[in-house]
Write a protein that holds these residues in place. Structure first.
Motif, PDB file in Angstrom:
ATOM      1  N   HIS A   1       1.092  -1.153  -0.002  1.00 37.41           N
ATOM      2  CA  HIS A   1      -0.225  -0.115   0.132  1.00 37.41           C
ATOM      3  C   HIS A   1       0.977   1.270  -0.013  1.00 37.41           C
ATOM      4  N   SER A   2       0.697   2.322  -0.730  1.00 35.98           N
ATOM      5  CA  SER A   2       1.332   3.513  -0.682  1.00 35.98           C
ATOM      6  C   SER A   2       0.262   4.513  -0.240  1.00 35.98           C
TER       7      SER A   2
ATOM      8  N   GLN B   1      13.905   7.244   0.097  1.00 37.45           N
ATOM      9  CA  GLN B   1      12.642   7.339  -0.605  1.00 37.45           C
ATOM     10  C   GLN B   1      11.812   8.459  -0.163  1.00 37.45           C
TER      11      GLN B   1
ATOM     12  N   ASP C   1      -0.586   9.332  -6.885  1.00 39.31           N
ATOM     13  CA  ASP C   1      -0.249   8.514  -8.053  1.00 39.31           C
ATOM     14  C   ASP C   1       1.297   8.174  -8.102  1.00 39.31           C
ATOM     15  N   SER C   2       2.087   8.711  -7.200  1.00 42.62           N
ATOM     16  CA  SER C   2       3.548   8.664  -7.332  1.00 42.62           C
ATOM     17  C   SER C   2       3.836   7.070  -7.019  1.00 42.62           C
ATOM     18  N   GLY C   3       3.077   6.483  -6.366  1.00 39.91           N
ATOM     19  CA  GLY C   3       3.713   5.384  -5.915  1.00 39.91           C
ATOM     20  C   GLY C   3       4.523   5.076  -4.506  1.00 39.91           C
ATOM     21  N   TYR C   4       4.870   6.521  -4.185  1.00 41.38           N
ATOM     22  CA  TYR C   4       5.512   6.924  -2.869  1.00 41.38           C
ATOM     23  C   TYR C   4       4.569   6.742  -1.832  1.00 41.38           C
TER      24      TYR C   4
ATOM     25  N   CYS D   1       2.345   7.581   0.928  1.00 33.52           N
ATOM     26  CA  CYS D   1       1.402   8.753   1.338  1.00 33.52           C
ATOM     27  C   CYS D   1       0.771   8.701   2.588  1.00 33.52           C
TER      28      CYS D   1
ATOM     29  N   GLU E   1      -7.678   1.716  -3.651  1.00 32.14           N
ATOM     30  CA  GLU E   1      -6.802   0.885  -2.945  1.00 32.14           C
ATOM     31  C   GLU E   1      -6.083   1.637  -1.999  1.00 32.14           C
ATOM     32  N   ARG E   2      -6.404   1.578  -0.563  1.00 29.57           N
ATOM     33  CA  ARG E   2      -5.658   2.452   0.334  1.00 29.57           C
ATOM     34  C   ARG E   2      -6.034   1.443   1.684  1.00 29.57           C
TER      35      ARG E   2
END
Length: 141
Positions: A28-29, A75, A101-104, A106, A121-122
């Protein structure tokens, strides 16, 4: 939906709870933090960031809306606080969708204020006050 509850008896128990949440975060990001004012969202995020190797001081981005930290692998981690948001367009104005949307990673306080922008998706972490320094932390995905 998978759900897990962690009882946090005191501030001393935060590192162990953060380790448990880290395990649940795998894949999960977007991590949303729910809870009333004073429930300990920022305090928990501080413990979580420390467990991820963030060397910086962690503070709530109440007025800036977002703070950026770096983890042990350099990262980015983005920490949002949308409490003072008056309109979802303010979040769009700071590029919230690009961050999401960065994939990092949050970490989002008061996610209900930007619900329309959040991906399905969270992971949702809900903190509930159970005593002067104790909390119940519920993880749902």
């Amino acid at each position: 939906m998978i759900s897990e509850t962690i009882l946090i008896s005191s501030l001393d128990a935060l590192p162990q709870a953060a380790a448990q949440v880290r395990a649940a975060m795998h894949g999960h990001s977007i991590i949303c933090f729910e809870g009333e004012m004073g429930a300990g969202k920022t305090t928990f995020i501080k413990a979580l960031c420390q467990s991820l190797g963030v060397p910086d001081d962690i503070s709530s981005p109440t007025f800036s809306l977002v703070n950026e930290y770096r983890d042990a692998e350099n990262q980015p981690i983005y920490h949002f606080d949308f409490y003072r948001l008056n309109d979802v367009r303010e979040a769009e104005g700071i590029g919230a969708l690009e961050y999401f949307d960065s994939g990092y990673l949050c970490l989002i306080e008061w996610p209900s204020r930007v619900e329309a922008l959040l991906p399905p998706e969270r992971l949702v972490i809900t903190l509930t006050v159970t005593g002067p320094s104790s909390r119940e932390l519920k993880i749902e995905n």
